[in-house]
Design an enzyme around this catalytic site. Structure first.
Site, PDB file in Angstrom:
ATOM      1  N   LEU A   1      -3.887  12.638 -19.082  1.00  0.00           N
ATOM      2  CA  LEU A   1      -5.065  11.795 -19.304  1.00  0.00           C
ATOM      3  C   LEU A   1      -4.751  10.315 -19.108  1.00  0.00           C
ATOM      4  O   LEU A   1      -5.187   9.453 -19.872  1.00  0.00           O
ATOM      5  CB  LEU A   1      -5.650  12.026 -20.710  1.00  0.00           C
ATOM      6  CG  LEU A   1      -6.168  13.444 -21.000  1.00  0.00           C
ATOM      7  CD1 LEU A   1      -6.652  13.550 -22.435  1.00  0.00           C
ATOM      8  CD2 LEU A   1      -7.285  13.819 -20.035  1.00  0.00           C
ATOM      9  N   CYS A   2      -3.959  10.028 -18.070  1.00  0.00           N
ATOM     10  CA  CYS A   2      -3.631   8.632 -17.775  1.00  0.00           C
ATOM     11  C   CYS A   2      -3.762   8.375 -16.276  1.00  0.00           C
ATOM     12  O   CYS A   2      -2.945   7.673 -15.673  1.00  0.00           O
ATOM     13  CB  CYS A   2      -2.246   8.277 -18.274  1.00  0.00           C
ATOM     14  SG  CYS A   2      -0.941   9.443 -17.859  1.00  0.00           S
ATOM     15  N   GLY A   3      -4.789   8.954 -15.675  1.00  0.00           N
ATOM     16  CA  GLY A   3      -5.068   8.705 -14.270  1.00  0.00           C
ATOM     17  C   GLY A   3      -3.957   9.193 -13.370  1.00  0.00           C
ATOM     18  O   GLY A   3      -3.387  10.265 -13.562  1.00  0.00           O
TER      19      GLY A   3
END
Length: 291
Positions: free
Chosen positions: A90-92
């Site tokens: 969930l950090c691109g």
């Protein structure tokens, strides 16, 4: 066409998702400030350490007494890639950019006939790289229980690398990480740390004016393990700041997208409800006219 109940449930679900992404964005913003301060505070020390060792290494030159961490083994047959990623997603594209750079380097080395070994720091890098290079893994460093990266974490990794180097397990070691520039900009970086490479600072030649006691070789041999640990520590801090910046940006985009989706679903819900009301009115009017 989805029913009104389905649309209402979906709107509620997206609203819940937006709350989560907004909360994650705020948490990442708070962590980013501390991580960025730590990364920026470590840079002057790492740069100064690099400058000191660069001057010593230039004085030692290619002498036979130069430490192996500088001189190397005389071969580059076996390469060890240390890939630093996050423990969570969930950090691109934070993790994928590092893995992409490491995968390209590994493929290039293999095509040249070199032996490639891989150590991963962070679960996400391990998950992605094991699909193609599972047989080349030699170790994994789990930092999932570490709340704040410390020098001890870097020192333990450095000790392991130096131990493997001393026992002839590899000839060249390269670390892969993201260097933090801003919230929206993280630069995937490959940095060779064994044999040590130093960027010669301006005026480095002035080091010849100094007499060292003990000799340059002894001082360099003592400083090199610390230098390797310092480089790894700086990379871990840069990576930590980059991760929080990437997560903050990703969660901000996710929150905006959720808001846009809610607006679209709300319009669709209102149109469907209006159509249902219109149909009911038509049925009532038609029934009244039939009577």
């Amino acid at each position: 066409m989805p029913s009104l109940k389905d649309l209402k449930n979906r709107i509620g679900s997206v609203k819940s998702t937006r709350k989560i992404t907004k909360a994650m964005q705020m948490v990442a913003a708070a962590k980013l400030r501390r991580a960025q301060e730590s990364a920026e505070a470590a840079r002057p020390y790492a740069e100064r350490m690099n400058a000191v060792m660069a001057g010593l290494a230039a004085s030692v030159g290619g002498s036979d007494s130069a430490p192996r961490l500088v001189a190397g083994t005389g071969s580059d047959k076996t390469h060890l890639l240390v890939v630093m990623t996050a423990e969570r997603g969930l950090c691109g594209g934070f993790n994928s950019t590092i893995v992409r750079l490491a995968r390209a380097k590994a493929a290039e080395l293999i095509a040249m006939g070199k032996t490639v070994k891989i150590i991963t720091v962070g679960k996400k890098g391990r998950e992605q790289l094991k699909r193609d290079f599972a047989d080349r893994f030699v170790a994994h460093v789990d930092l999932s229980d570490v709340k704040k990266i410390g020098y001890d974490n870097a020192q333990s990794i450095a000790r392991d690398l130096i131990h493997r180097f001393d026992h002839g397990e590899f000839d060249v070691a390269t670390i892969f990480y993201n260097r933090f520039q801003s919230v929206i900009s993280q630069v995937p970086t490959a940095q060779q740390i064994i044999p040590a490479r130093f960027e010669t600072a301006e005026g480095a030649g002035a080091s010849a004016l100094y007499d060292y006691e003990p000799s340059e070789e002894e001082i360099l041999a003592d400083l090199l393990p610390r230098g390797v640990a310092t480089q790894i520590f700086a990379a871990l801090l840069e990576n930590g700041a980059s991760e929080q910046g990437a997560r903050m940006s990703a969660m901000d985009n996710a929150t905006r997208n959720a808001g846009e989706m809610i607006d679209k679903l709300t319009i669709q819900f209102n149109r469907s409800r209006q159509a249902a009301i219109t149909n009911e009115l038509i049925e009532i009017i038609s029934g009244a006219e039939a009577l």
